[in-house]
Scaffold this motif. Structure first.
Motif: not given
Length: 397
Positions: A157-175
């Protein structure tokens, strides 16, 4: 996957295996006419594209299909020794349909490679069949982390998986929101559960209390879930799923009095999330994606590409359009180098490395992309606005 579905999938693997064994003398000969006898390159081969092209979440799949078609059309116009015929397979995101279509692609159409499947559930359902048939696949958009853990050697695949996407979104929300309590929701689709797992894990890792609920994909009434969320009174609600379900969920949450910040992932990055929920209800919603759109502010080579895409597709490039183009380009480069069978294309993909439109394209040994980035978007004034990379983005309003 249910026991019945699993047995059915294994039976199809066996059927594909027997059929391919009967054709063993062709050494996975690609479809199309040959350019001559002996070791001559074939005049053409077939490459498939599989995904939901007419179903309720097809807006996520049509752009990468268009991107792939654009890349192949450009290649064929260069008068190559071996042309590529793109064969489309409309799975409608149904695993049973994807399985049957994959069997047809291998045994009747005799494709040499596959772009897709687009979604995670269908990717999981057909991966073993493609592996057995020795047909390489490159997905532009399937993000479930488990896909890379099956020891498949023909999967990419040429796209990042949800182990990257999930933390990216949640860490943004926390910040951005400093939530004291969170609620994670999903439907029962493979992708939805996978990214919801990543959301939940990240909240727990950050010691933020989190509740979880799941509803059926085809449900229309989410009142039970809405009642649970309202009673929990979270600061943020994070949904793992596609825009068709996400739009209904936002509307029912807002109608039910839930005012918490709503966030979701790449499966909901489409304007139909806003139009389906209603602009007022969707206002302020946060969407993350391992992709960067729109292209109205693009410059240089990316601007030129976007202009060509619009001329070819009759629409502005949207989610995963660049990834579809890059997935096709990886296969095209293999064919340009003289590789026309599934096994030889797959060997080439192990070492392919080029500057793609979406990102530098190079695969790890397990088929994952070497490069990935997570971007954050927000619904502002009824439109989806790019805020920037997840580590740098700032909420508006």
């Amino acid at each position: 996957m249910s026991r019945t579905r699993l047995v059915g999938a294994l039976a199809l693997v066996a059927t594909a295996s027997l059929t391919l064994s009967a054709c063993a003398g062709s050494s996975n000969s690609p479809g199309g006419t040959t350019g001559g006898s002996g070791g001559d390159a074939p005049a053409s081969i077939k490459v498939g594209f599989m995904g939901d092209l007419t179903g309720e979440n097809s807006a996520i799949v049509i752009p990468p299909r268009n991107g792939a078609k654009m890349a192949i059309d450009e290649y064929n116009k260069s008068n190559p020794k071996t042309k590529i015929e793109l064969v489309e397979y409309d799975s409608q995101a149904k695993t049973e349909q994807a399985t049957a279509l994959t069997q047809k692609a291998l045994t009747q159409d005799k494709i040499s490679a596959l772009i897709g499947p687009a979604f995670s559930g269908e990717s999981k359902a057909v991966g073993a069949i493609l592996e057995q048939g020795k047909i390489p696949s490159v997905s532009p958009s399937a993000t479930n982390p488990g896909l890379a853990k099956n020891n498949w050697t023909f999967w990419h695949r040429v796209v990042a998986n949800d182990d990257d996407q999930g933390p990216g979104i949640v860490n943004f929300l926390i910040s951005a929101k400093s939530p004291k309590k969170a609620y994670v929701l999903s439907d029962d689709q493979e992708y939805s559960v996978g990214i919801a797992d990543a959301f939940e894990k990240t909240f727990k890792d950050k010691s933020i209390p989190v509740d979880r609920d799941k509803f059926a994909k085809d449900a229309s009434d989410y009142s039970s879930t809405v009642n649970k969320v309202r009673a929990a009174n979270p600061d943020v609600v994070v949904f793992g799923g596609y825009y068709a379900q996400g739009a209904r969920l936002i509307k029912q949450l807002r109608d039910g009095g839930v005012k918490a910040t709503f966030a979701t992932g790449d499966g909901s990055l489409d304007i139909q999330l806003v139009t389906g929920a209603g602009a007022a209800q969707a206002e302020g919603a946060v969407i993350g994606c391992p992709c960067k759109i729109p292209f109205d502010t693009a410059t240089g080579a990316l601007k030129d590409w976007a202009t060509k895409y619009k001329a070819a597709a009759g629409a502005d490039p949207a989610i995963y359009a660049t990834e579809g183009y890059d997935a096709a380009t990886a296969i095209i480069k293999a064919v340009q180098a003289g590789n026309t069978t599934g096994e030889k294309i797959n060997e080439f993909l192990k070492t392919v490395s080029f500057e793609g439109i979406s990102k530098p394209i190079k695969f790890k040994a397990n088929g994952e992309p070497e490069a990935n980035s997570i971007f954050v978007y927000q619904v502002v004034g009824g439109k989806i606005k790019l805020l920037g990379p997840s580590a740098e983005a700032k909420l508006e309003g």
